[in-house]
Design a protein around this motif. Structure first.
Motif, PDB file in Angstrom:
ATOM      1  N   ILE A   1      36.700  58.169 -26.663  1.00  0.00           N
ATOM      2  CA  ILE A   1      35.972  57.037 -27.089  1.00  0.00           C
ATOM      3  C   ILE A   1      34.431  57.913 -27.316  1.00  0.00           C
ATOM      4  CG2 ILE A   1      34.840  54.708 -26.791  1.00  0.00           C
ATOM      5  CD1 ILE A   1      37.213  53.989 -25.225  1.00  0.00           C
ATOM      6  N   TYR A   2      34.028  58.264 -28.347  1.00  0.00           N
ATOM      7  CA  TYR A   2      32.909  58.750 -28.418  1.00  0.00           C
ATOM      8  C   TYR A   2      31.964  58.133 -29.147  1.00  0.00           C
ATOM      9  CZ  TYR A   2      30.565  63.480 -29.294  1.00  0.00           C
ATOM     10  OH  TYR A   2      29.517  64.240 -29.094  1.00  0.00           O
ATOM     11  N   GLY A   3      30.570  58.096 -28.667  1.00  0.00           N
ATOM     12  CA  GLY A   3      29.473  57.496 -29.009  1.00  0.00           C
ATOM     13  C   GLY A   3      28.405  58.227 -29.950  1.00  0.00           C
ATOM     14  N   VAL A   4      28.060  57.690 -30.846  1.00  0.00           N
ATOM     15  CA  VAL A   4      26.647  58.172 -31.555  1.00  0.00           C
ATOM     16  C   VAL A   4      25.582  57.318 -31.439  1.00  0.00           C
ATOM     17  CG1 VAL A   4      25.773  58.997 -33.850  1.00  0.00           C
ATOM     18  CG2 VAL A   4      28.134  59.576 -33.234  1.00  0.00           C
ATOM     19  N   ILE A   5      24.343  57.466 -30.795  1.00  0.00           N
ATOM     20  CA  ILE A   5      23.251  56.589 -30.751  1.00  0.00           C
ATOM     21  C   ILE A   5      22.064  57.397 -31.257  1.00  0.00           C
ATOM     22  CG2 ILE A   5      24.306  55.689 -28.812  1.00  0.00           C
ATOM     23  CD1 ILE A   5      22.584  57.079 -26.805  1.00  0.00           C
ATOM     24  N   GLY A   6      21.021  56.375 -31.318  1.00  0.00           N
ATOM     25  CA  GLY A   6      19.671  56.804 -31.916  1.00  0.00           C
ATOM     26  C   GLY A   6      18.994  55.641 -32.086  1.00  0.00           C
ATOM     27  N   PRO A   7      17.785  55.704 -32.357  1.00  0.00           N
ATOM     28  CA  PRO A   7      16.745  54.535 -32.750  1.00  0.00           C
ATOM     29  C   PRO A   7      17.021  54.055 -34.065  1.00  0.00           C
ATOM     30  CG  PRO A   7      15.627  56.532 -32.619  1.00  0.00           C
ATOM     31  CD  PRO A   7      16.835  56.835 -32.075  1.00  0.00           C
ATOM     32  N   ASN A   8      16.383  53.005 -34.640  1.00  0.00           N
ATOM     33  CA  ASN A   8      16.698  52.643 -36.002  1.00  0.00           C
ATOM     34  C   ASN A   8      16.110  53.419 -36.832  1.00  0.00           C
ATOM     35  OD1 ASN A   8      17.803  49.936 -35.110  1.00  0.00           O
ATOM     36  ND2 ASN A   8      15.702  48.849 -34.763  1.00  0.00           N
ATOM     37  N   GLY A   9      16.888  53.714 -37.944  1.00  0.00           N
ATOM     38  CA  GLY A   9      16.464  54.709 -39.014  1.00  0.00           C
ATOM     39  C   GLY A   9      16.833  56.087 -38.605  1.00  0.00           C
TER      40      GLY A   9
ATOM     41  N   MET B   1      27.433  53.513 -22.880  1.00  0.00           N
ATOM     42  CA  MET B   1      27.718  53.986 -21.491  1.00  0.00           C
ATOM     43  C   MET B   1      28.786  53.761 -20.602  1.00  0.00           C
ATOM     44  SD  MET B   1      24.863  56.103 -21.711  1.00  0.00           S
ATOM     45  CE  MET B   1      23.485  56.459 -22.713  1.00  0.00           C
ATOM     46  N   ASP B   2      29.249  52.610 -21.024  1.00  0.00           N
ATOM     47  CA  ASP B   2      30.279  52.350 -20.041  1.00  0.00           C
ATOM     48  C   ASP B   2      31.617  52.788 -20.556  1.00  0.00           C
ATOM     49  OD1 ASP B   2      31.700  50.988 -17.958  1.00  0.00           O
ATOM     50  OD2 ASP B   2      31.915  49.189 -18.848  1.00  0.00           O
ATOM     51  N   ILE B   3      31.856  52.860 -21.848  1.00  0.00           N
ATOM     52  CA  ILE B   3      33.187  53.110 -22.244  1.00  0.00           C
ATOM     53  C   ILE B   3      33.428  54.534 -23.102  1.00  0.00           C
ATOM     54  CG2 ILE B   3      33.647  50.581 -22.634  1.00  0.00           C
ATOM     55  CD1 ILE B   3      33.647  51.261 -25.900  1.00  0.00           C
ATOM     56  N   CYS B   4      32.177  55.266 -23.308  1.00  0.00           N
ATOM     57  CA  CYS B   4      32.181  56.284 -23.993  1.00  0.00           C
ATOM     58  C   CYS B   4      32.339  57.596 -23.125  1.00  0.00           C
ATOM     59  CB  CYS B   4      30.879  56.590 -25.048  1.00  0.00           C
ATOM     60  SG  CYS B   4      30.923  55.458 -26.354  1.00  0.00           S
ATOM     61  N   ASN B   5      33.221  58.507 -23.366  1.00  0.00           N
ATOM     62  CA  ASN B   5      33.072  59.589 -22.487  1.00  0.00           C
ATOM     63  C   ASN B   5      32.216  60.662 -22.857  1.00  0.00           C
ATOM     64  OD1 ASN B   5      35.566  59.478 -24.350  1.00  0.00           O
ATOM     65  ND2 ASN B   5      35.212  61.730 -24.272  1.00  0.00           N
ATOM     66  N   ASP B   6      31.860  60.877 -24.091  1.00  0.00           N
ATOM     67  CA  ASP B   6      30.886  61.773 -24.367  1.00  0.00           C
ATOM     68  C   ASP B   6      30.057  60.944 -25.888  1.00  0.00           C
ATOM     69  OD1 ASP B   6      30.910  64.192 -23.106  1.00  0.00           O
ATOM     70  OD2 ASP B   6      33.184  63.983 -23.781  1.00  0.00           O
ATOM     71  N   ILE B   7      28.635  61.452 -25.755  1.00  0.00           N
ATOM     72  CA  ILE B   7      27.799  60.635 -26.561  1.00  0.00           C
ATOM     73  C   ILE B   7      26.818  61.974 -27.379  1.00  0.00           C
ATOM     74  CG2 ILE B   7      25.994  59.105 -26.825  1.00  0.00           C
ATOM     75  CD1 ILE B   7      26.869  58.152 -24.381  1.00  0.00           C
ATOM     76  N   THR B   8      26.745  61.451 -28.645  1.00  0.00           N
ATOM     77  CA  THR B   8      25.645  62.502 -29.395  1.00  0.00           C
ATOM     78  C   THR B   8      24.525  61.745 -29.734  1.00  0.00           C
ATOM     79  OG1 THR B   8      26.992  64.249 -30.381  1.00  0.00           O
ATOM     80  CG2 THR B   8      25.028  63.468 -31.695  1.00  0.00           C
ATOM     81  N   VAL B   9      23.482  61.940 -29.555  1.00  0.00           N
ATOM     82  CA  VAL B   9      22.129  61.373 -29.808  1.00  0.00           C
ATOM     83  C   VAL B   9      21.414  61.942 -31.151  1.00  0.00           C
ATOM     84  CG1 VAL B   9      19.953  60.792 -28.803  1.00  0.00           C
ATOM     85  CG2 VAL B   9      21.749  60.975 -27.459  1.00  0.00           C
ATOM     86  N   ILE B  10      21.079  61.342 -32.227  1.00  0.00           N
ATOM     87  CA  ILE B  10      20.359  61.832 -33.128  1.00  0.00           C
ATOM     88  C   ILE B  10      18.913  60.784 -33.079  1.00  0.00           C
ATOM     89  CG2 ILE B  10      22.386  62.642 -34.392  1.00  0.00           C
ATOM     90  CD1 ILE B  10      22.261  60.267 -36.104  1.00  0.00           C
ATOM     91  N   ALA B  11      17.996  61.410 -33.836  1.00  0.00           N
ATOM     92  CA  ALA B  11      16.669  60.792 -34.349  1.00  0.00           C
ATOM     93  C   ALA B  11      16.071  61.245 -35.333  1.00  0.00           C
ATOM     94  CB  ALA B  11      15.819  61.001 -33.191  1.00  0.00           C
ATOM     95  N   ALA B  12      15.634  60.379 -36.291  1.00  0.00           N
ATOM     96  CA  ALA B  12      15.165  60.966 -37.606  1.00  0.00           C
ATOM     97  C   ALA B  12      16.244  61.899 -38.349  1.00  0.00           C
ATOM     98  CB  ALA B  12      13.758  61.591 -37.246  1.00  0.00           C
ATOM     99  N   GLY B  13      17.341  61.590 -38.232  1.00  0.00           N
ATOM    100  CA  GLY B  13      18.498  62.396 -38.979  1.00  0.00           C
ATOM    101  C   GLY B  13      18.943  63.667 -38.337  1.00  0.00           C
ATOM    102  N   LYS B  14      18.343  63.754 -37.138  1.00  0.00           N
ATOM    103  CA  LYS B  14      18.549  65.365 -36.519  1.00  0.00           C
ATOM    104  C   LYS B  14      19.239  65.250 -35.098  1.00  0.00           C
ATOM    105  CE  LYS B  14      14.333  67.411 -38.850  1.00  0.00           C
ATOM    106  NZ  LYS B  14      13.093  67.844 -38.571  1.00  0.00           N
ATOM    107  N   TYR B  15      19.938  66.128 -35.028  1.00  0.00           N
ATOM    108  CA  TYR B  15      20.549  66.420 -33.686  1.00  0.00           C
ATOM    109  C   TYR B  15      19.586  66.378 -32.668  1.00  0.00           C
ATOM    110  CZ  TYR B  15      23.734  68.393 -30.125  1.00  0.00           C
ATOM    111  OH  TYR B  15      23.998  68.703 -28.700  1.00  0.00           O
TER     112      TYR B  15
END
Length: 248
Positions: free
Chosen positions: A33-41, A211-225
């Motif tokens: 269960i993988y997450g992709v998070i980041g601010p709006n936009g 944070m509860d269910i994802c084993n790993d997460i990628t964070v992006i901001a302004a389209g960038k890793y």
């Protein structure tokens, strides 16, 4: 370690001079269960659209089960086992829960009810019945979307992806519109999908869910890793706190 089911390699998408996603890379293993998070936009939905084949990436590659699927459209990716939901629940307002699931599996028609009744095979009917049970929507099969609460609508949206039996399911803001008690029920539901062998990749703003269910997460901001890792490592990462939480 399980095999890599999805690999995103240097994926970019531009709209004219706007770089919505720039060289994002990450890998999702079978059973994650993988997450992709980041601010709006941040470009999260654009990233999902490129992975799912709704739009074609400007550059970079998408690999699914080791196969380069970068240029395939959404229909072909769906047939390969990649499902996707959208931020707003997608359903046919004038058709029942069961008819929505049937339509999602077998396509549009000028007269949906007559088309379903003439085309539905026994195997297809069994698959729809299975999804009704899995989503706990069986008691509501004859209800219309307007009769459902927000959690039930989210389950219907997810169910419409599940009828095609995806191995990989991309979920765009599944907790949208849910109160905390409903989010807890959603967590249980998503974990049940994982137990069925479905790999999940989700975008969501509700940190208690991610944070509860994802084993790993990628964070992006302004389209960038920005960073990848498990929830604990990202919460302690100063760069993540700066770009996502707004402080260092």
């Amino acid at each position: 370690m399980s095999e890599v089911l999805l690999k995103v390699d240097g994926l970019s998408k531009s709209f004219g001079g706007l770089h919505a996603v720039s060289e994002v890379s990450f890998s999702v293993h079978d059973g994650d269960i993988y997450g992709v998070i980041g601010p709006n936009g941040a470009g999260k939905s654009t990233l999902f659209n490129a992975i799912a084949g709704v739009i074609r990436p400007s550059s970079g590659r998408v690999y699914y089960q080791g196969r380069d699927v970068s240029t395939l459209g959404a229909f072909r990716k769906c047939r390969l086992g990649i499902g996707r939901t959208f931020q707003s629940s997608q359903s046919f307002a004038h058709h029942t829960v069961e008819e929505n699931l049937q339509a999602a599996a077998y396509g549009p028609a000028s007269s949906l009810k007559s088309w379903i009744r003439s085309r539905l095979t026994d195997a297809e009917a069994r698959q729809v019945a299975s999804v009704l049970e899995l989503t706990e929507l069986a008691p509501l099969r004859d209800k219309y979307p307007a009769d459902l609460n927000n959690l039930e609508l989210q389950k219907l949206s997810i169910g419409m992806a599940l009828v095609n039996q995806p191995k990989l399911l991309l979920l765009d803001e599944p907790s949208g519109g849910l109160i905390e008690a409903e989010v807890n029920l959603l967590k249980k539901f998503l974990r049940s999908l994982k137990a069925k062998g479905i790999t999940l990749v989700l975008i969501d703003h509700k940190m208690s869910l991610v944070m509860d269910i994802c084993n790993d997460i990628t964070v992006i901001a302004a389209g960038k890793y920005v960073a990848s890792g498990n929830p604990e490592s990202l919460l302690s990462n100063p760069l993540v706190r700066e770009v996502y939480l707004g402080h260092n």
